[in-house]
Scaffold this active site. Structure first.
Site, mmCIF file in Angstrom:
data_model
loop_
_atom_site.group_PDB
_atom_site.id
_atom_site.type_symbol
_atom_site.label_atom_id
_atom_site.label_comp_id
_atom_site.label_asym_id
_atom_site.label_seq_id
_atom_site.Cartn_x
_atom_site.Cartn_y
_atom_site.Cartn_z
ATOM 1 N N GLY A 11 1.222 -1.427 -0.033
ATOM 2 C CA GLY A 11 0.148 0.162 -0.001
ATOM 3 C C GLY A 11 0.820 1.445 0.093
ATOM 4 O O GLY A 11 2.095 1.207 -0.097
ATOM 5 N N LEU A 82 -0.281 -2.315 8.638
ATOM 6 C CA LEU A 82 -0.452 -1.475 8.154
ATOM 7 C C LEU A 82 -1.020 -1.244 7.567
ATOM 8 O O LEU A 82 -2.629 -1.473 6.306
ATOM 9 C CB LEU A 82 0.226 -0.562 7.538
ATOM 10 C CG LEU A 82 1.625 -0.210 7.259
ATOM 11 C CD1 LEU A 82 2.895 1.138 6.967
ATOM 12 C CD2 LEU A 82 1.329 1.068 8.748
ATOM 13 N N SER A 127 -6.249 5.635 13.465
ATOM 14 C CA SER A 127 -6.957 6.343 12.278
ATOM 15 C C SER A 127 -7.965 7.538 12.665
ATOM 16 O O SER A 127 -8.766 7.520 13.805
ATOM 17 C CB SER A 127 -8.134 5.756 11.218
ATOM 18 O OG SER A 127 -8.798 6.827 10.204
ATOM 19 N N GLU A 129 -10.577 8.793 11.294
ATOM 20 C CA GLU A 129 -12.066 8.630 10.899
ATOM 21 C C GLU A 129 -12.322 8.537 12.658
ATOM 22 O O GLU A 129 -13.635 8.138 12.428
ATOM 23 C CB GLU A 129 -12.030 7.601 10.300
ATOM 24 C CG GLU A 129 -11.611 7.290 8.449
ATOM 25 C CD GLU A 129 -12.639 9.034 7.803
ATOM 26 O OE1 GLU A 129 -14.656 9.090 8.119
ATOM 27 O OE2 GLU A 129 -12.193 9.613 7.467
ATOM 28 N N TYR A 151 -15.522 1.246 8.514
ATOM 29 C CA TYR A 151 -14.172 1.128 8.847
ATOM 30 C C TYR A 151 -13.560 2.160 9.600
ATOM 31 O O TYR A 151 -13.183 0.992 10.936
ATOM 32 C CB TYR A 151 -13.372 1.982 7.599
ATOM 33 C CG TYR A 151 -12.847 2.624 6.789
ATOM 34 C CD1 TYR A 151 -11.158 1.310 7.501
ATOM 35 C CD2 TYR A 151 -12.057 3.329 8.132
ATOM 36 C CE1 TYR A 151 -9.837 1.803 7.251
ATOM 37 C CE2 TYR A 151 -10.952 4.576 7.928
ATOM 38 C CZ TYR A 151 -9.965 3.108 7.452
ATOM 39 O OH TYR A 151 -8.427 3.492 7.496
HETATM 40 P P1 NDP Z 1 -3.749 0.920 1.139
HETATM 41 O O1 NDP Z 1 -5.345 0.354 0.574
HETATM 42 O O2 NDP Z 1 -3.087 2.023 0.597
HETATM 43 O O3 NDP Z 1 -3.246 -0.414 1.396
HETATM 44 C C1 NDP Z 1 -3.295 -1.305 2.328
HETATM 45 C C2 NDP Z 1 -2.823 -1.997 2.571
HETATM 46 O O4 NDP Z 1 -3.512 -3.217 3.105
HETATM 47 C C3 NDP Z 1 -2.387 -3.124 1.221
HETATM 48 O O5 NDP Z 1 -0.712 -3.462 0.820
HETATM 49 C C4 NDP Z 1 -3.077 -4.181 0.879
HETATM 50 O O6 NDP Z 1 -2.638 -5.418 0.121
HETATM 51 C C5 NDP Z 1 -2.625 -4.872 2.411
HETATM 52 N N1 NDP Z 1 -4.313 -5.612 2.348
HETATM 53 C C6 NDP Z 1 -5.082 -5.490 2.184
HETATM 54 N N2 NDP Z 1 -5.963 -6.807 2.603
HETATM 55 C C7 NDP Z 1 -4.648 -7.642 3.103
HETATM 56 C C8 NDP Z 1 -5.310 -8.771 3.820
HETATM 57 N N3 NDP Z 1 -6.809 -9.639 4.165
HETATM 58 N N4 NDP Z 1 -4.481 -9.623 3.702
HETATM 59 C C9 NDP Z 1 -2.906 -9.147 3.750
HETATM 60 N N5 NDP Z 1 -2.704 -7.446 3.327
HETATM 61 C C10 NDP Z 1 -3.909 -7.102 3.369
HETATM 62 O O7 NDP Z 1 -3.721 1.781 3.171
HETATM 63 P P2 NDP Z 1 -2.571 3.034 2.967
HETATM 64 O O8 NDP Z 1 -1.608 2.851 2.921
HETATM 65 O O9 NDP Z 1 -3.463 4.506 2.526
HETATM 66 O O10 NDP Z 1 -3.033 3.054 4.489
HETATM 67 C C11 NDP Z 1 -2.100 2.208 4.974
HETATM 68 C C12 NDP Z 1 -2.923 1.654 6.843
HETATM 69 O O11 NDP Z 1 -3.488 3.672 7.594
HETATM 70 C C13 NDP Z 1 -4.303 1.218 6.447
HETATM 71 O O12 NDP Z 1 -4.300 0.191 7.889
HETATM 72 C C14 NDP Z 1 -5.136 2.348 6.764
HETATM 73 O O13 NDP Z 1 -6.032 2.169 6.985
HETATM 74 C C15 NDP Z 1 -3.994 3.472 7.885
HETATM 75 N N6 NDP Z 1 -4.453 4.963 8.301
HETATM 76 C C16 NDP Z 1 -4.899 5.732 6.837
HETATM 77 C C17 NDP Z 1 -4.434 6.365 6.344
HETATM 78 C C18 NDP Z 1 -4.748 7.663 5.156
HETATM 79 O O14 NDP Z 1 -4.663 8.860 4.791
HETATM 80 N N7 NDP Z 1 -3.748 6.835 4.268
HETATM 81 C C19 NDP Z 1 -5.356 7.834 7.638
HETATM 82 C C20 NDP Z 1 -5.051 6.746 8.556
HETATM 83 C C21 NDP Z 1 -4.911 5.653 8.965
HETATM 84 P P3 NDP Z 1 -3.088 -5.704 -1.771
HETATM 85 O O15 NDP Z 1 -2.269 -4.467 -2.434
HETATM 86 O O16 NDP Z 1 -2.886 -6.720 -1.606
HETATM 87 O O17 NDP Z 1 -4.668 -4.804 -1.385
HETATM 88 P P1 GDP Z 2 -12.012 9.408 3.904
HETATM 89 O O1 GDP Z 2 -11.952 10.706 4.693
HETATM 90 O O2 GDP Z 2 -10.731 8.140 4.341
HETATM 91 O O3 GDP Z 2 -13.340 9.194 3.761
HETATM 92 O O4 GDP Z 2 -11.000 9.913 3.342
HETATM 93 P P2 GDP Z 2 -11.323 10.361 0.914
HETATM 94 O O5 GDP Z 2 -10.230 10.914 0.209
HETATM 95 O O6 GDP Z 2 -12.402 9.015 0.213
HETATM 96 O O7 GDP Z 2 -12.894 10.659 1.806
HETATM 97 C C1 GDP Z 2 -12.752 12.437 2.037
HETATM 98 C C2 GDP Z 2 -13.494 13.055 1.862
HETATM 99 O O8 GDP Z 2 -13.899 13.683 0.742
HETATM 100 C C3 GDP Z 2 -15.219 12.357 2.973
HETATM 101 O O9 GDP Z 2 -15.442 13.577 2.855
HETATM 102 C C4 GDP Z 2 -16.089 12.551 1.240
HETATM 103 O O10 GDP Z 2 -17.521 12.170 1.202
HETATM 104 C C5 GDP Z 2 -15.306 13.119 0.420
HETATM 105 N N1 GDP Z 2 -15.410 13.553 -0.840
HETATM 106 C C6 GDP Z 2 -16.329 14.559 -1.548
HETATM 107 N N2 GDP Z 2 -16.266 13.322 -2.898
HETATM 108 C C7 GDP Z 2 -15.110 12.348 -2.723
HETATM 109 C C8 GDP Z 2 -15.426 12.053 -4.079
HETATM 110 O O11 GDP Z 2 -15.407 11.690 -4.813
HETATM 111 N N3 GDP Z 2 -14.762 10.320 -3.330
HETATM 112 C C9 GDP Z 2 -14.380 10.362 -2.758
HETATM 113 N N4 GDP Z 2 -13.346 9.380 -1.774
HETATM 114 N N5 GDP Z 2 -13.804 10.882 -1.651
HETATM 115 C C10 GDP Z 2 -14.819 12.105 -1.893
#
Ligand code: NDP
Ligand code: GDP
Length: 326
Positions: A11, A82, A127, A129, A151
């Site tokens: 990710g 993560l 998070s 969230e 979530y």
């Molecule tokens: P991504 O969605 O980019 O990455 C998620 C990762 O989880 C991927 O590597 C995915 O693998 C893996 N994964 C999903 N399902 C499984 C499974 N069943 N077994 C093993 N691996 C799995 O997330 P981010 O890098 O953006 O975020 C990292 C973490 O931080 C997440 O837990 C997210 O919820 C949390 N977070 C992120 C924020 C953000 O703004 N980015 C904010 C706060 C928290 P695959 O490539 O195979 O799908």
């Molecule tokens: P989140 O905070 O983890 O839900 O991150 P997102 O990037 O998915 O969404 C951030 C905010 O953007 C949320 O309040 C959504 O409702 C708003 N949003 C508005 N339009 C969109 C859209 O087209 N796609 C997504 N993903 N979010 C949107």
């Protein structure tokens, strides 16, 4: 050489964290789930040029035995959980999978650490969230939670099980309550990347408009590269703890659109439309973090501004589309 095991290594954050830990001299391993499209799984690691320097171990967050075996094989000093079903909107369509992966998956990882490497330090990706329907204007470690999506409910379980294992078993388990963080490696379904990709397509004549959801929501957006540094810092502390990681600045989706389109000399009002398909059953209207504790205790501060980040993302998406067109 310290050893780290990262779940979610494919990710956004997994890629940046791998890069950071490799720079610091770690041996980096990642849990890789089985996929029929294995060749595209390492795309983000490839983008950062680190794919050949990380070791992949087979496993899935929903399979405790595979995580135990991965830990026995890697013998990590630090484990970063993560992995998650991380997209809020999908969590209404796949609520039970989200619970299994994001909540029980985290429990599987910390339980595996307890069984197979109890001395290892553990990081849980919590998070903002979890604050959901906010109970305080600016959210800190002391703000009560009010999750607003499957979530966020799942993340809350994972957060509290991390706190509970720390208090029950004396584990070095820390939880980073990270606010939204983005980069050119952000998943395309998230709002910032959806917009920067849309800007690129419109600029290159591949699209005429960009349908969006709620433009009035506001988020506290930082850069993933800064945020993975905070994760690492948490595990270098003598005592485990929980930290909010945020910029302290909140910006609306509408303003984010304005900034992104302006990066390509376009006016967002000419292209952005509102489409009910992108609205959510329950919205998190405002997130605004208070990173004072992370600053005071970890010495952490963001180094990349929102405007710099959006410019980097628009530039990267234009380059991606241009290379596909060639
Ligand atoms: P991504 O969605 O980019 O990455 C998620 C990762 O989880 C991927 O590597 C995915 O693998 C893996 N994964 C999903 N399902 C499984 C499974 N069943 N077994 C093993 N691996 C799995 O997330 P981010 O890098 O953006 O975020 C990292 C973490 O931080 C997440 O837990 C997210 O919820 C949390 N977070 C992120 C924020 C953000 O703004 N980015 C904010 C706060 C928290 P695959 O490539 O195979 O799908
Ligand atoms: P989140 O905070 O983890 O839900 O991150 P997102 O990037 O998915 O969404 C951030 C905010 O953007 C949320 O309040 C959504 O409702 C708003 N949003 C508005 N339009 C969109 C859209 O087209 N796609 C997504 N993903 N979010 C949107």
């Amino acid at each position: 050489m310290p050893r780290a095991l990262i779940t979610g290594i494919t990710g956004q954050d997994g890629a940046y964290l791998s890069q950071l830990l490799l720079e610091k001299g770690y041996e980096v391993s990642g849990l890789l789930r089985r996929s029929a499209s294995a060749e595209v799984m390492g795309e983000r690691l490839r983008w950062l040029g680190v794919q050949d320097r990380v070791r992949m171990v087979d496993g899935d967050l929903m399979d405790l035995s595979s995580i135990i075996r991965a830990i026995q094989e890697v013998k990590p000093d630090e484990v970063y959980n993560l992995g998650a079903q991380s997209f809020v909107k999908t969590s209404w369509d796949q609520p039970l999978l989200t619970g299994n992966v994001t909540a029980m998956g985290a429990h599987n990882v910390i339980e595996a650490v307890r069984l197979a490497a109890p001395e290892a330090r553990f990081y849980q990706a919590s998070s903002s969230e979890m604050f959901g329907k906010i109970q305080q204007q600016q959210q800190s470690e002391k703000t009560p939670f009010y999750p607003r999506s499957p979530y966020a409910v799942a993340k809350l379980y994972a957060h509290w099980i991390t706190v509970n294992y720390r208090e029950s078993f004396g584990m070095h388990a820390s939880s980073g309550i990270l606010f939204n963080h983005e980069s050119p490696l952000r998943g395309i379904e998230f709002v910032t990347r959806k917009v920067t990709d849309g800007v690129a397509r419109i600029k290159l004549g591949l699209a005429k408009e960009l349908p969006m959801g709620n433009l009035d929501a506001t988020r506290d957006w930082g850069h993933a590269k800064d945020y993975v540094r905070a994760m690492w810092l948490m595990l270098q502390q003598e005592a485990p703890d929980d930290y909010v990681v945020a910029t302290g600045r909140t910006i609306s989706v509408r303003e984010m659109c304005r900034v992104a389109f302006a990066c390509a000399d376009l006016d967002y009002q000419d292209f952005v439309t509102v489409d009910a398909r992108f609205m959510r059953p329950a919205e998190v209207d405002v997130l605004h973090g208070d990173p004072a504790k992370a600053k005071a205790k970890l010495g952490w501060e963001p180094t990349i501004s929102f405007e710099q980040m959006m410019a980097e993302m628009v530039e990267a998406d234009i380059a991606r589309h241009q290379s596909r067109m060639r």
